[in-house]
Write a protein that holds these residues in place. Structure first.
Motif, PDB file in Angstrom:
ATOM      1  N   GLU B  37     135.163 125.003  85.212  1.00  0.00           N
ATOM      2  CA  GLU B  37     135.133 125.516  83.847  1.00  0.00           C
ATOM      3  C   GLU B  37     135.949 124.608  82.940  1.00  0.00           C
ATOM      4  OE1 GLU B  37     135.422 129.920  82.454  1.00  0.00           O
ATOM      5  OE2 GLU B  37     135.020 129.862  84.613  1.00  0.00           O
ATOM      6  N   ALA B  38     135.294 124.065  81.937  1.00  0.00           N
ATOM      7  CA  ALA B  38     135.930 123.199  80.938  1.00  0.00           C
ATOM      8  C   ALA B  38     136.932 122.210  81.538  1.00  0.00           C
ATOM      9  CB  ALA B  38     136.625 124.056  79.870  1.00  0.00           C
ATOM     10  N   PRO B  39     136.479 121.347  82.432  1.00  0.00           N
ATOM     11  CA  PRO B  39     137.398 120.349  82.984  1.00  0.00           C
ATOM     12  C   PRO B  39     137.759 119.331  81.908  1.00  0.00           C
ATOM     13  CG  PRO B  39     135.170 119.862  83.659  1.00  0.00           C
ATOM     14  CD  PRO B  39     135.096 121.129  82.872  1.00  0.00           C
ATOM     15  N   GLU B  40     138.935 118.739  82.045  1.00  0.00           N
ATOM     16  CA  GLU B  40     139.353 117.769  81.036  1.00  0.00           C
ATOM     17  C   GLU B  40     139.362 116.363  81.618  1.00  0.00           C
ATOM     18  OE1 GLU B  40     142.809 118.712  78.877  1.00  0.00           O
ATOM     19  OE2 GLU B  40     142.060 120.679  78.257  1.00  0.00           O
ATOM     20  N   PHE B  41     138.878 115.438  80.814  1.00  0.00           N
ATOM     21  CA  PHE B  41     138.835 114.046  81.257  1.00  0.00           C
ATOM     22  C   PHE B  41     139.450 113.162  80.200  1.00  0.00           C
ATOM     23  CE2 PHE B  41     135.090 116.155  83.091  1.00  0.00           C
ATOM     24  CZ  PHE B  41     135.414 116.044  84.431  1.00  0.00           C
ATOM     25  N   GLU B  42     139.977 112.035  80.664  1.00  0.00           N
ATOM     26  CA  GLU B  42     140.549 111.077  79.734  1.00  0.00           C
ATOM     27  C   GLU B  42     139.443 110.541  78.831  1.00  0.00           C
ATOM     28  OE1 GLU B  42     143.143 107.146  80.414  1.00  0.00           O
ATOM     29  OE2 GLU B  42     143.402 108.728  81.906  1.00  0.00           O
ATOM     30  N   GLU B  43     139.759 110.401  77.580  1.00  0.00           N
ATOM     31  CA  GLU B  43     138.736 109.969  76.638  1.00  0.00           C
ATOM     32  C   GLU B  43     138.220 108.568  76.973  1.00  0.00           C
ATOM     33  OE1 GLU B  43     138.616 110.129  71.884  1.00  0.00           O
ATOM     34  OE2 GLU B  43     139.667 111.771  72.923  1.00  0.00           O
ATOM     35  N   GLY B  44     136.937 108.368  76.776  1.00  0.00           N
ATOM     36  CA  GLY B  44     136.369 107.049  77.024  1.00  0.00           C
ATOM     37  C   GLY B  44     135.888 106.852  78.441  1.00  0.00           C
ATOM     38  N   THR B  45     136.246 107.725  79.364  1.00  0.00           N
ATOM     39  CA  THR B  45     135.769 107.584  80.729  1.00  0.00           C
ATOM     40  C   THR B  45     134.327 108.090  80.813  1.00  0.00           C
ATOM     41  OG1 THR B  45     136.586 109.767  81.327  1.00  0.00           O
ATOM     42  CG2 THR B  45     138.067 107.904  81.715  1.00  0.00           C
ATOM     43  N   PRO B  46     133.568 107.605  81.807  1.00  0.00           N
ATOM     44  CA  PRO B  46     132.194 108.084  81.964  1.00  0.00           C
ATOM     45  C   PRO B  46     132.144 109.599  82.127  1.00  0.00           C
ATOM     46  CG  PRO B  46     132.601 106.200  83.397  1.00  0.00           C
ATOM     47  CD  PRO B  46     133.912 106.566  82.788  1.00  0.00           C
ATOM     48  N   MET B  47     133.156 110.165  82.820  1.00  0.00           N
ATOM     49  CA  MET B  47     133.144 111.611  83.047  1.00  0.00           C
ATOM     50  C   MET B  47     133.224 112.350  81.715  1.00  0.00           C
ATOM     51  SD  MET B  47     134.996 109.847  85.417  1.00  0.00           S
ATOM     52  CE  MET B  47     136.749 110.198  85.507  1.00  0.00           C
ATOM     53  N   ALA B  48     134.126 111.865  80.825  1.00  0.00           N
ATOM     54  CA  ALA B  48     134.267 112.506  79.523  1.00  0.00           C
ATOM     55  C   ALA B  48     132.960 112.416  78.744  1.00  0.00           C
ATOM     56  CB  ALA B  48     135.399 111.842  78.746  1.00  0.00           C
ATOM     57  N   GLU B  49     132.313 111.251  78.836  1.00  0.00           N
ATOM     58  CA  GLU B  49     131.060 111.065  78.096  1.00  0.00           C
ATOM     59  C   GLU B  49     129.963 112.007  78.596  1.00  0.00           C
ATOM     60  OE1 GLU B  49     129.995 106.902  78.173  1.00  0.00           O
ATOM     61  OE2 GLU B  49     131.912 106.372  77.253  1.00  0.00           O
ATOM     62  N   ILE B  50     129.874 112.139  79.924  1.00  0.00           N
ATOM     63  CA  ILE B  50     128.827 112.995  80.488  1.00  0.00           C
ATOM     64  C   ILE B  50     129.111 114.460  80.149  1.00  0.00           C
ATOM     65  CG2 ILE B  50     127.739 113.794  82.618  1.00  0.00           C
ATOM     66  CD1 ILE B  50     128.502 110.977  83.787  1.00  0.00           C
ATOM     67  N   ALA B  51     130.378 114.864  80.304  1.00  0.00           N
ATOM     68  CA  ALA B  51     130.744 116.246  80.011  1.00  0.00           C
ATOM     69  C   ALA B  51     130.498 116.558  78.533  1.00  0.00           C
ATOM     70  CB  ALA B  51     132.208 116.490  80.369  1.00  0.00           C
ATOM     71  N   GLU B  52     130.798 115.566  77.703  1.00  0.00           N
ATOM     72  CA  GLU B  52     130.577 115.712  76.265  1.00  0.00           C
ATOM     73  C   GLU B  52     129.090 115.886  75.956  1.00  0.00           C
ATOM     74  OE1 GLU B  52     131.550 115.570  72.126  1.00  0.00           O
ATOM     75  OE2 GLU B  52     132.875 115.735  73.879  1.00  0.00           O
ATOM     76  N   ALA B  53     128.276 115.044  76.591  1.00  0.00           N
ATOM     77  CA  ALA B  53     126.830 115.089  76.358  1.00  0.00           C
ATOM     78  C   ALA B  53     126.237 116.409  76.854  1.00  0.00           C
ATOM     79  CB  ALA B  53     126.148 113.904  77.049  1.00  0.00           C
ATOM     80  N   GLY B  54     126.863 117.003  77.860  1.00  0.00           N
ATOM     81  CA  GLY B  54     126.367 118.283  78.359  1.00  0.00           C
ATOM     82  C   GLY B  54     125.187 118.160  79.307  1.00  0.00           C
ATOM     83  N   THR B  55     124.761 116.919  79.575  1.00  0.00           N
ATOM     84  CA  THR B  55     123.697 116.716  80.567  1.00  0.00           C
ATOM     85  C   THR B  55     124.087 115.564  81.467  1.00  0.00           C
ATOM     86  OG1 THR B  55     122.575 115.402  78.898  1.00  0.00           O
ATOM     87  CG2 THR B  55     121.585 117.524  79.428  1.00  0.00           C
ATOM     88  N   LEU B  56     123.750 115.727  82.741  1.00  0.00           N
ATOM     89  CA  LEU B  56     123.901 114.635  83.689  1.00  0.00           C
ATOM     90  C   LEU B  56     122.503 114.060  83.910  1.00  0.00           C
ATOM     91  CD1 LEU B  56     125.694 113.118  85.812  1.00  0.00           C
ATOM     92  CD2 LEU B  56     124.833 114.760  87.458  1.00  0.00           C
TER      93      LEU B  56
END
Lengths: 216, 295
Positions: B37-56
């Motif tokens: 639930e709402a994991p946090e990632f360092e900005e600019g990392t691929p994980m943050a980008e994917i989580a931001e986009a909401g789709t893998l």
């Protein structure tokens, strides 16, 4: 372009395999196509039906379906041979229908008087076709026949997907996928080697056309 | 929007819990992997980008039984897909948030290089040549190449038999790793028959046009189990095919994240296997392999 130069030997092997597919298919489909054309214009109805059936079947069936039938259908009914043979067979069946129609258009372009003249000197239908009409017809069909044959050379790429390993197409796939080389140079290489089949063929046809062309 | 997703996640968690609660009898459906639930990632990392986009955006195969196969309802299922769902879960994405991109062997590097997908899980053997263009996380599974023949064939007992029987032919897929591996066991290149798909090889073996089919054991086991005793496997696995997860080059953090996720979810990993490829008789449930260093 280094992936191509580093694997020139593989491309060369692929080229030779593709070339031999093309040459065998050429040797098979030209005479067969002319024969079927003869059937279509013959005065014997069963032969006409056979010719029409042949052209209708093979001109209207996609090449992949014809090849699939050869590679998977024939073994089902007990005919076993190499996939190379099946591939060439499929190409020959398919191309002969187009060769037939090109030749038939040439025959139609020979004026009816020629056939009448042949009959009047006592030649029967086969003799008239062979000695009078066909020699004239074939001369006029060099350009359309050339297109049919070059299309066949390119179609030979499809044969690679039906069990024939080592042709240009599957060489490209191997280098690109299994060995992880970049797609673009590999496929430019494949295209260049195909040109090495089709461009000389085009040149030969042009020379042939100049040699045999008749002005009407 | 954010609220709605949380609600969705909550609903799904309930569904997953219910499924888990009444599991046991129903082995065909995988329990949904946990969704963070709402994991946090360092900005600019691929994980943050994917989580931001909401789709893998997942590149996988649509024609590989047990690993990535599109079923008649248009859903993609298999071990690879389940593994991807575990990773998606750790990114805070539920299985519905995965966008499936069909990725046959020939284009796996291209879709990553062209940023068409976030990762490729597609029976993807890790090797150095591929690693020059992309990065691998994993391996998450250790497959091995084997040979399948007709049940009544006694002449071919392993890859070595092809040298002794120069007329014997072996079928595999154009451009595949198995097609490269088998070459050194052949007396001549003419023994190799190449098709686009393994099912065509199986057909050719069925009608006697080829003498053997070779590829990774797990794929062959699928065909053996479907063949009604027509086919059998012979010989040992003669290669090691570590299946990795392809990601874009330089995404070291993503690679480490994937490793961490899989280590933390070993149970879901075993579950993923048992509900998919593990259904084929004769397969063993794998342990999570030792991971390679992230580049």
């Amino acid at each position: 372009m280094s992936p191509v130069f580093e694997n020139l030997d593989l491309f060369w092997d692929g080229y030779l395999t593709s070339l031999s597919i093309c040459l065998w298919a050429l040797v098979g489909s030209l005479p067969l196509g002319v024969l079927i054309a003869g059937c279509r214009v013959s005065p014997v109805p069963p032969l006409q039906w056979f010719g029409t059936f042949w052209v209708t079947t093979f001109r209207n069936t996609p090449l992949t379906v014809v090849l699939f039938f050869c590679a998977f259908g024939l073994p089902e009914i007990g005919i076993n041979n190499s996939f190379f043979f099946f591939g060439v067979l499929g190409l020959v069946l398919y191309t002969s229908a187009f060769v037939c129609e090109a030749v038939r258009s040439g025959i139609n372009s020979v004026s009816a008087g020629q056939a009448e003249a042949a009959r009047s000197i006592g030649l029967n239908f086969t003799q008239g076709l062979r000695f009078v009409v066909l020699p004239q017809a074939l001369r006029t069909v060099v350009p359309p026949l050339g297109s049919v044959l070059i299309a066949m050379f390119k179609n030979s790429a499809v044969v690679g997907a039906f069990g024939v390993g080592g042709d240009l197409w599957s060489t490209g796939a191997t280098l690109n996928s299994a060995r992880g080389l970049e797609t673009l140079p590999v496929f430019v290489g494949v295209a260049v080697f195909y040109l090495m089949i089709t461009l000389p063929a085009g040149a030969v046809l042009q020379v042939l056309e100049r040699k045999v062309a008749i002005a009407r | 929007m954010h609220l709605r997703r949380t609600a969705l996640v909550a609903t799904l968690s309930v569904v997953a819990l219910t499924a888990a609660a009444c599991g046991g009898g129903d082995e065909d459906t995988a329990a949904e992997p946990p969704v963070a639930e709402a994991p946090e990632f360092e900005e600019g990392t691929p994980m943050a980008e994917i989580a931001e986009a909401g789709t893998l955006r997942l590149g996988t195969k649509f024609d590989q039984p047990g690993f990535g196969l599109e079923n008649l309802e248009g859903e993609v299922e298999g071990f690879d897909v389940e593994v991807a769902k575990i990773i998606a879960g750790a990114l805070g994405l539920s299985p519905e948030d995965i966008e499936y991109v069909e990725t046959p062997s020939a284009v796996r590097e291209e879709v990553l290089e062209g940023d068409e997908v976030d990762m490729v899980v597609a029976t993807y053997t890790m090797n150095d040549e591929r690693a020059e263009r992309i990065d691998f996380a994993g391996p998450y599974y250790q497959a091995g190449q084997q040979i399948m023949v007709a049940a009544d064939n006694d002449t071919i007992t392993g890859p070595e038999s092809f040298m002794e029987n120069p007329d014997a032919t072996v079928c595999t897929v154009t451009g595949s790793t198995p097609s490269e591996n088998i070459r050194e066991y052949l007396a001549s290149p003419d023994q190799l028959v190449l098709f686009d798909e393994y099912s065509q090889c199986a057909d050719a073996l069925g009608n006697g046009q080829v003498d053997a089919v070779t590829t990774d054991n797990v794929i062959l086991l699928g065909f053996v189990s479907e063949s009604d005793g027509q086919f059998k496997l012979v010989g040992e696995q003669f290669t090691e095919e570590p299946y990795g997860i392809g990601i874009q080059q330089g995404e070291t953090e993503f690679c480490e994240f994937i490793h961490e996720t899989l280590r933390e979810n070993e149970e879901a990993y075993v579950e993923a296997w048992e509900s998919t490829a593990g259904q084929v008789e004769g397969t063993e449930t794998p342990e999570l392999p030792e991971f390679d260093e992230c580049a």
